[in-house]
Design a protein around this motif. Structure first.
Motif, PDB file in Angstrom:
ATOM      1  N   GLU A 195       0.828  -1.206   0.000  1.00 10.40           N
ATOM      2  CA  GLU A 195       0.000   0.000   0.000  1.00 10.40           C
ATOM      3  C   GLU A 195       0.865   1.260   0.000  1.00 10.40           C
ATOM      4  N   ARG A 196       1.939   1.239   0.759  1.00 12.02           N
ATOM      5  CA  ARG A 196       2.833   2.393   0.800  1.00 12.02           C
ATOM      6  C   ARG A 196       3.518   2.601  -0.541  1.00 12.02           C
ATOM      7  N   VAL A 197       3.937   1.503  -1.164  1.00 13.39           N
ATOM      8  CA  VAL A 197       4.596   1.610  -2.465  1.00 13.39           C
ATOM      9  C   VAL A 197       3.625   2.147  -3.510  1.00 13.39           C
ATOM     10  N   MET A 198       2.399   1.640  -3.512  1.00 12.50           N
ATOM     11  CA  MET A 198       1.403   2.111  -4.472  1.00 12.50           C
ATOM     12  C   MET A 198       1.033   3.568  -4.242  1.00 12.50           C
ATOM     13  N   ALA A 199       1.189   4.028  -2.992  1.00 11.86           N
ATOM     14  CA  ALA A 199       0.901   5.425  -2.679  1.00 11.86           C
ATOM     15  C   ALA A 199       2.047   6.353  -3.053  1.00 11.86           C
ATOM     16  N   GLY A 200       3.139   5.776  -3.564  1.00  9.81           N
ATOM     17  CA  GLY A 200       4.241   6.601  -4.044  1.00  9.81           C
ATOM     18  C   GLY A 200       5.490   6.581  -3.196  1.00  9.81           C
ATOM     19  N   GLN A 201       5.451   5.867  -2.044  1.00  7.81           N
ATOM     20  CA  GLN A 201       6.657   5.783  -1.222  1.00  7.81           C
ATOM     21  C   GLN A 201       7.654   4.826  -1.868  1.00  7.81           C
ATOM     22  N   ARG A 202       8.920   5.264  -1.898  1.00  8.31           N
ATOM     23  CA  ARG A 202       9.973   4.410  -2.440  1.00  8.31           C
ATOM     24  C   ARG A 202      10.847   3.980  -1.274  1.00  8.31           C
ATOM     25  N   ILE A 203      10.696   2.752  -0.839  1.00  7.77           N
ATOM     26  CA  ILE A 203      11.422   2.255   0.318  1.00  7.77           C
ATOM     27  C   ILE A 203      12.044   0.911  -0.013  1.00  7.77           C
ATOM     28  N   PHE A 204      13.065   0.549   0.738  1.00  7.59           N
ATOM     29  CA  PHE A 204      13.694  -0.750   0.581  1.00  7.59           C
ATOM     30  C   PHE A 204      14.130  -1.235   1.955  1.00  7.59           C
ATOM     31  N   HIS A 205      14.338  -2.530   2.067  1.00  6.64           N
ATOM     32  CA  HIS A 205      14.708  -3.115   3.350  1.00  6.64           C
ATOM     33  C   HIS A 205      16.209  -2.982   3.570  1.00  6.64           C
ATOM     34  N   VAL A 206      16.588  -2.823   4.825  1.00  5.90           N
ATOM     35  CA  VAL A 206      17.993  -2.680   5.207  1.00  5.90           C
ATOM     36  C   VAL A 206      18.510  -4.060   5.598  1.00  5.90           C
ATOM     37  N   GLY A 207      19.261  -4.682   4.731  1.00  2.00           N
ATOM     38  CA  GLY A 207      19.729  -6.037   4.994  1.00  2.00           C
ATOM     39  C   GLY A 207      18.631  -7.057   4.768  1.00  2.00           C
ATOM     40  N   ARG A 208      18.884  -8.276   5.225  1.00  2.27           N
ATOM     41  CA  ARG A 208      17.951  -9.374   4.989  1.00  2.27           C
ATOM     42  C   ARG A 208      17.790 -10.236   6.224  1.00  2.27           C
ATOM     43  N   LEU A 209      16.644 -10.881   6.300  1.00  2.00           N
ATOM     44  CA  LEU A 209      16.422 -12.007   7.198  1.00  2.00           C
ATOM     45  C   LEU A 209      16.003 -13.178   6.317  1.00  2.00           C
ATOM     46  N   ASP A 210      16.530 -14.384   6.592  1.00  2.00           N
ATOM     47  CA  ASP A 210      16.100 -15.505   5.767  1.00  2.00           C
ATOM     48  C   ASP A 210      14.611 -15.757   5.978  1.00  2.00           C
ATOM     49  N   ALA A 211      14.031 -16.516   5.077  1.00  2.00           N
ATOM     50  CA  ALA A 211      12.569 -16.645   5.032  1.00  2.00           C
ATOM     51  C   ALA A 211      11.983 -17.107   6.365  1.00  2.00           C
ATOM     52  N   GLU A 212      12.649 -18.025   7.058  1.00  2.35           N
ATOM     53  CA  GLU A 212      12.079 -18.580   8.283  1.00  2.35           C
ATOM     54  C   GLU A 212      12.428 -17.776   9.533  1.00  2.35           C
ATOM     55  N   THR A 213      13.273 -16.766   9.403  1.00  2.00           N
ATOM     56  CA  THR A 213      13.617 -15.934  10.552  1.00  2.00           C
ATOM     57  C   THR A 213      12.618 -14.798  10.685  1.00  2.00           C
ATOM     58  N   GLU A 214      12.168 -14.561  11.899  1.00  3.89           N
ATOM     59  CA  GLU A 214      11.185 -13.520  12.184  1.00  3.89           C
ATOM     60  C   GLU A 214      11.874 -12.287  12.771  1.00  3.89           C
ATOM     61  N   GLY A 215      11.091 -11.228  12.911  1.00  3.38           N
ATOM     62  CA  GLY A 215      11.555 -10.118  13.709  1.00  3.38           C
ATOM     63  C   GLY A 215      11.869  -8.842  12.975  1.00  3.38           C
ATOM     64  N   LEU A 216      12.712  -8.021  13.585  1.00  2.00           N
ATOM     65  CA  LEU A 216      12.916  -6.636  13.190  1.00  2.00           C
ATOM     66  C   LEU A 216      13.653  -6.503  11.868  1.00  2.00           C
ATOM     67  N   LEU A 217      13.034  -5.798  10.944  1.00  5.20           N
ATOM     68  CA  LEU A 217      13.639  -5.460   9.661  1.00  5.20           C
ATOM     69  C   LEU A 217      13.346  -3.985   9.412  1.00  5.20           C
ATOM     70  N   LEU A 218      14.384  -3.190   9.241  1.00  9.08           N
ATOM     71  CA  LEU A 218      14.210  -1.759   8.995  1.00  9.08           C
ATOM     72  C   LEU A 218      13.979  -1.517   7.510  1.00  9.08           C
ATOM     73  N   LEU A 219      13.138  -0.523   7.200  1.00  8.06           N
ATOM     74  CA  LEU A 219      12.888  -0.099   5.824  1.00  8.06           C
ATOM     75  C   LEU A 219      13.061   1.411   5.748  1.00  8.06           C
ATOM     76  N   THR A 220      13.650   1.887   4.660  1.00 10.18           N
ATOM     77  CA  THR A 220      13.911   3.317   4.519  1.00 10.18           C
ATOM     78  C   THR A 220      14.161   3.657   3.063  1.00 10.18           C
ATOM     79  N   ASN A 221      14.212   4.951   2.761  1.00 15.18           N
ATOM     80  CA  ASN A 221      14.710   5.418   1.468  1.00 15.18           C
ATOM     81  C   ASN A 221      15.972   6.248   1.667  1.00 15.18           C
ATOM     82  N   ASP A 222      16.558   6.166   2.856  1.00 12.26           N
ATOM     83  CA  ASP A 222      17.793   6.867   3.182  1.00 12.26           C
ATOM     84  C   ASP A 222      18.958   5.954   2.813  1.00 12.26           C
ATOM     85  N   GLY A 223      19.474   6.125   1.608  1.00 18.21           N
ATOM     86  CA  GLY A 223      20.493   5.217   1.096  1.00 18.21           C
ATOM     87  C   GLY A 223      21.776   5.213   1.893  1.00 18.21           C
TER      88      GLY A 223
END
Length: 345
Positions: A195-223
């Motif tokens: 929804e945020r992307v469709m509204a025009g926000q350009r964001i990406f995740h900072v690093g990765r968590l593998d598919a089965e790992t849960e928890g904190l993932l930061l997202l930003t457009n601050d490269g």
């Protein structure tokens, strides 16, 4: 275009294209900056193996299309031709026809700041030949430009620097892949922020968590912030709660802090604390600043305690808290300031 060493020294121009014109008696200072062709000089090319060209060919382009540009009139082009003949050409961007600016910003950083991709993703886009500066395709790393004076395009689409920075914390559920789009149709982070992307926000995740790992993932457009948070030299700690099979003895903590040898090198943790033991399982809190793939799972496997559940609870000063799985919250001003302080910005 050009390549560069890790310290940013620009390298030789790429092969192909028009030959470099002679300098015509420029001073030594002028020669050291850039030729008329716009390609930087000097230094060593960055090893091509560091950037995955094939990934760049299929990487999602998050560039936001700019407003349509006014077509140039014939009179404008005739005026430019006359100026070139007099040696006084100034391009439509306000430069002298040379997009390379030795005092400018790395092209991959410009793309990251525009929200097109992460710094690494931008490098892959460049390597794949999908990025152009003032109409010239750039395929090597190290190009420096003034984003206010040149036109940068990805896949022919002009990208704009987004002055509005976004900082989000996502509690990634298990089963979701750390990518903004998945060509196999699997659940991914992009689905949670659609929804945020469709509204025009350009964001990406900072690093990765593998598919089965849960928890904190930061997202930003601050490269720049994202790049520093992911780079191991800044040693930003990350904390995990790992549920493992077997009863972990407290005496194991010192051994782990001294370092455990894995197939890709030694891993050392900042903190290793067994918290609870019950019915043949243990809960362990692990803090480390490593960013290697599946590092916690591989570490515990090597110790003989396979992970059955893994949750990342902290990234530097930002904590997951009681966020429910799949939820997103905007980081507070204090948290953003603490992140900047942690990486020296």
């Amino acid at each position: 275009m050009a390549s560069a060493s890790r310290d940013g020294t620009p390298g030789p121009r790429r092969s192909g294209g028009k030959p470099r014109p002679k300098s015509g008696g420029k001073s030594a200072a002028g020669k050291s900056a850039a030729g008329k062709s716009g390609y930087p000089r000097g230094g060593k090319p960055r090893a091509s193996s560091r950037v995955d060209k094939e990934s760049g060919k299929v990487r999602l382009n998050n560039a936001k299309r700019a407003k349509p540009q006014r077509p140039r009139e014939e009179s404008d082009r005739f005026a430019d031709d006359a100026a070139r003949a007099d040696g006084e050409f100034v391009g439509t961007t306000g430069t002298t026809g040379d997009p390379y600016d030795p005092a400018g910003t790395r092209l991959q950083k410009v793309l990251a700041a525009a929200g097109v991709a992460s710094r690494r993703g931008a490098e892959e886009l460049i390597a794949a030949g999908r990025v152009s500066v003032d109409g010239v395709v750039v395929t090597e790393q190290g190009m420096r430009v003034d984003p206010r004076q040149v036109i940068v395009r990805v896949d022919g689409m002009r990208v704009l620097i987004d002055e509005d920075m976004t900082y989000l914390a996502l509690n990634k559920p298990a089963g979701y892949h750390s990518t903004m789009a998945d060509d196999q149709g699997r659940p991914c982070v992009g689905d949670l922020v659609a929804e945020r992307v469709m509204a025009g926000q350009r964001i990406f995740h900072v690093g990765r968590l593998d598919a089965e790992t849960e928890g904190l993932l930061l997202l930003t457009n601050d490269g720049e912030l994202a790049h520093r948070l992911m780079h191991p030299s800044f040693e930003v700690p990350k904390t995990y709660l790992a549920t493992v099979r077997g009863e972990v003895p407290r005496g194991l903590s010192r051994k782990v802090r001294d370092g455990i040898e894995l197939e890709d090198g030694t891993v050392r943790v900042d903190e290793f604390v067994p918290l609870q033991v019950w019915e043949g399982s243990s809960l362990v809190r692990i803090t480390l600043h490593e960013g290697r793939n599946r590092i916690v799972r591989r570490l515990m496997d090597s110790l003989g305690f396979p992970v059955t559940r893994l949750v990342r609870t902290d990234v530097g000063p930002v904590a997951l808290g009681d966020q429910r799985p799949g939820s997103i919250r905007v980081l507070g001003r204090d948290e953003i300031g603490a992140l900047y302080q942690a990486v020296g910005l």
